[in-house]
Design an enzyme around this catalytic site. Structure first.
Site, PDB file in Angstrom:
ATOM      1  N   LYS A 181       0.837  -1.212   0.000  1.00 55.60           N
ATOM      2  CA  LYS A 181       0.000   0.000   0.000  1.00 55.60           C
ATOM      3  C   LYS A 181       0.873   1.264   0.000  1.00 55.60           C
ATOM      4  CE  LYS A 181      -2.043  -1.097   3.897  1.00 55.60           C
ATOM      5  NZ  LYS A 181      -1.332  -2.352   4.206  1.00 55.60           N
ATOM      6  N   ARG A 191      -9.583   1.181   8.533  1.00 56.49           N
ATOM      7  CA  ARG A 191      -9.292  -0.253   8.682  1.00 56.49           C
ATOM      8  C   ARG A 191     -10.167  -0.950   9.705  1.00 56.49           C
ATOM      9  NH1 ARG A 191      -2.990  -1.292   9.925  1.00 56.49           N
ATOM     10  NH2 ARG A 191      -2.755   0.278   8.367  1.00 56.49           N
ATOM     11  N   ARG A 208      -0.186  -9.053  13.348  1.00 53.75           N
ATOM     12  CA  ARG A 208      -0.814  -7.987  12.540  1.00 53.75           C
ATOM     13  C   ARG A 208      -1.684  -8.591  11.441  1.00 53.75           C
ATOM     14  NH1 ARG A 208       4.373  -5.100  10.819  1.00 53.75           N
ATOM     15  NH2 ARG A 208       3.076  -4.002   9.313  1.00 53.75           N
TER      16      ARG A 208
HETATM   17  P1  AP5 Z   1       4.824  -1.647   1.912  1.00 54.51           P
HETATM   18  O1  AP5 Z   1       4.509  -0.784   0.737  1.00 54.51           O
HETATM   19  O2  AP5 Z   1       5.559  -1.032   3.047  1.00 54.51           O
HETATM   20  O3  AP5 Z   1       3.485  -2.403   2.421  1.00 54.51           O
HETATM   21  P2  AP5 Z   1       2.214  -1.837   3.203  1.00 54.51           P
HETATM   22  O4  AP5 Z   1       1.028  -2.443   2.576  1.00 54.51           O
HETATM   23  O5  AP5 Z   1       2.270  -0.351   3.289  1.00 54.51           O
HETATM   24  O6  AP5 Z   1       2.475  -2.525   4.614  1.00 54.51           O
HETATM   25  P3  AP5 Z   1       2.465  -1.938   6.097  1.00 54.51           P
HETATM   26  O7  AP5 Z   1       3.191  -2.950   6.949  1.00 54.51           O
HETATM   27  O8  AP5 Z   1       2.959  -0.526   6.141  1.00 54.51           O
HETATM   28  O9  AP5 Z   1       0.981  -1.986   6.432  1.00 54.51           O
HETATM   29  P4  AP5 Z   1       0.384  -1.962   7.822  1.00 54.51           P
HETATM   30  O10 AP5 Z   1      -1.002  -1.734   7.450  1.00 54.51           O
HETATM   31  O11 AP5 Z   1       0.605  -3.129   8.697  1.00 54.51           O
HETATM   32  O12 AP5 Z   1       1.200  -0.819   8.577  1.00 54.51           O
HETATM   33  P5  AP5 Z   1       0.868   0.712   8.840  1.00 54.51           P
HETATM   34  O13 AP5 Z   1       2.102   1.473   8.815  1.00 54.51           O
HETATM   35  O14 AP5 Z   1      -0.281   1.142   8.003  1.00 54.51           O
HETATM   36  O15 AP5 Z   1       5.648  -2.915   1.362  1.00 54.51           O
HETATM   37  C1  AP5 Z   1       6.123  -3.902   2.254  1.00 54.51           C
HETATM   38  C2  AP5 Z   1       7.485  -4.435   1.767  1.00 54.51           C
HETATM   39  O16 AP5 Z   1       7.297  -5.156   0.558  1.00 54.51           O
HETATM   40  C3  AP5 Z   1       8.517  -3.340   1.453  1.00 54.51           C
HETATM   41  O17 AP5 Z   1       9.783  -3.794   1.827  1.00 54.51           O
HETATM   42  C4  AP5 Z   1       8.421  -3.173  -0.076  1.00 54.51           C
HETATM   43  O18 AP5 Z   1       9.649  -2.745  -0.652  1.00 54.51           O
HETATM   44  C5  AP5 Z   1       8.061  -4.590  -0.515  1.00 54.51           C
HETATM   45  N1  AP5 Z   1       7.190  -4.648  -1.674  1.00 54.51           N
HETATM   46  C6  AP5 Z   1       6.126  -3.827  -1.958  1.00 54.51           C
HETATM   47  N2  AP5 Z   1       5.540  -4.214  -3.114  1.00 54.51           N
HETATM   48  C7  AP5 Z   1       6.236  -5.300  -3.549  1.00 54.51           C
HETATM   49  C8  AP5 Z   1       6.099  -6.152  -4.700  1.00 54.51           C
HETATM   50  N3  AP5 Z   1       5.136  -5.953  -5.619  1.00 54.51           N
HETATM   51  N4  AP5 Z   1       6.995  -7.164  -4.839  1.00 54.51           N
HETATM   52  C9  AP5 Z   1       7.984  -7.365  -3.914  1.00 54.51           C
HETATM   53  N5  AP5 Z   1       8.157  -6.601  -2.819  1.00 54.51           N
HETATM   54  C10 AP5 Z   1       7.287  -5.574  -2.629  1.00 54.51           C
HETATM   55  O19 AP5 Z   1       0.338   0.606  10.343  1.00 54.51           O
HETATM   56  C11 AP5 Z   1       1.226   0.283  11.395  1.00 54.51           C
HETATM   57  C12 AP5 Z   1       0.452   0.203  12.689  1.00 54.51           C
HETATM   58  O20 AP5 Z   1      -0.150   1.477  12.987  1.00 54.51           O
HETATM   59  C13 AP5 Z   1      -0.733  -0.792  12.684  1.00 54.51           C
HETATM   60  O21 AP5 Z   1      -0.343  -2.119  12.997  1.00 54.51           O
HETATM   61  C14 AP5 Z   1      -1.622  -0.165  13.775  1.00 54.51           C
HETATM   62  O22 AP5 Z   1      -1.119  -0.460  15.047  1.00 54.51           O
HETATM   63  C15 AP5 Z   1      -1.445   1.320  13.538  1.00 54.51           C
HETATM   64  N6  AP5 Z   1      -2.425   1.852  12.598  1.00 54.51           N
HETATM   65  C16 AP5 Z   1      -2.187   2.383  11.370  1.00 54.51           C
HETATM   66  N7  AP5 Z   1      -3.327   2.766  10.786  1.00 54.51           N
HETATM   67  C17 AP5 Z   1      -4.328   2.468  11.652  1.00 54.51           C
HETATM   68  C18 AP5 Z   1      -5.737   2.588  11.608  1.00 54.51           C
HETATM   69  N8  AP5 Z   1      -6.361   3.099  10.524  1.00 54.51           N
HETATM   70  N9  AP5 Z   1      -6.451   2.177  12.676  1.00 54.51           N
HETATM   71  C19 AP5 Z   1      -5.847   1.681  13.785  1.00 54.51           C
HETATM   72  N10 AP5 Z   1      -4.508   1.509  13.877  1.00 54.51           N
HETATM   73  C20 AP5 Z   1      -3.755   1.896  12.824  1.00 54.51           C
END
Ligand code: AP5
Ligand code: MG
Length: 218
Positions: free
Chosen positions: A15, A90, A173
């Protein structure tokens, strides 16, 4: 009418990687709730310290804190032409609150790209993800390595491993995603705005599918 897109998908689906590119291409901001929490933590705000108690163990931050934070961010002038939401909403309560926020300003969600990736790939991606300390730029040791090890290509800042990218926390997660966020797939599908994207392709091919989708809408 403002263009809002919600990028939906499990942790590690890509994402953030994709939202940054599509947002730049469309000239609208990317709003990542996870990045907003991490910026708050870096600045040691009360919000950041409170949110981190949930983030570090892989739980969701409570809805009221999250909704208020995103609502304030969307109200800023750079979102007057829309935005890409990455990681928000989410939970069903967040989705409902987001609908109400958009209604108040006579806006709507154009599309919800749902980036689908099998669980085994998610774990591999997150266990070797590298994140930039300054702006949250995203790399991967194997799939998207930086030009210089440990240094962000875009701003020269340090790359680090997120505390919540430890294998046990990643697994938790994913479970939390299945229980609390997966229902949104059906929620947006029923409204006819969900579009499934194959997130197992190369980063460039996923970007192409997303840009084709966004261009189709406009
Ligand atoms: P990346 O682009 O970083 O993936 P992502 O989908 O953004 O994954 P996240 O781990 O950031 O999502 P998340 O939802 O758990 O975390 P967030 O920060 O939102 O890609 C991942 C990896 O894969 C990278 O190394 C990239 O290079 C690689 N990659 C990408 N595409 C690829 C491809 N096509 N092929 C190969 N490799 C690839 O949230 C963190 C925490 O914050 C949550 O756990 C929660 O505690 C809190 N939080 C955030 N938002 C909320 C909310 N709305 N409500 C409540 N709590 C929240
Ligand atoms: Mg992300």
């Amino acid at each position: 009418m403002r263009d809002f897109y919600v990028f939906l998908g499990p942790p590690g689906a890509g994402k953030g990687t994709q939202a940054k590119v599509v947002a730049r291409n469309k000239g609208i901001p990317q709003i990542s709730s996870g990045d907003l929490f991490r910026e708050n933590l870096k600045d040691q705000t009360e919000l950041g310290i409170r949110a981190n108690q949930f983030i570090k163990v892989g739980e969701l931050v409570p809805d009221d804190i999250t909704i208020d934070m995103v609502k304030e961010r969307i109200s800023r002038t750079d979102c007057k032409c829309g935005a890409i939401l990455d990681g928000f909403p989410r939970t069903p309560a967040q989705a409902k609150a987001f609908d109400e926020i958009l209604e108040e300003t006579d806006c709507k969600i154009n599309q919800v790209p749902y980036i689908a990736v099998p669980e085994a790939e998610l774990i591999e991606r997150l266990s070797a993800r590298l994140t930039c300390r300054a702006k949250g730029h995203i790399f991967h040791e194997k799939y998207n390595p930086p030009k210089v090890a440990g240094v962000c290509d875009f701003d020269g800042s340090e790359l680090y491993q997120r505390e919540d990218d430890q294998p046990e926390t990643v697994k938790h997660r994913i479970q939390v995603y299945e229980q609390r966020t997966r229902p949104l797939v059906e929620y947006y599908h029923e409204r006819g705005i969900l579009v499934k994207i194959n997130g197992s392709q190369s980063i460039e091919d996923v970007t192409k599918d997303l840009l084709d989708l966004v261009d189709e809408v406009n």
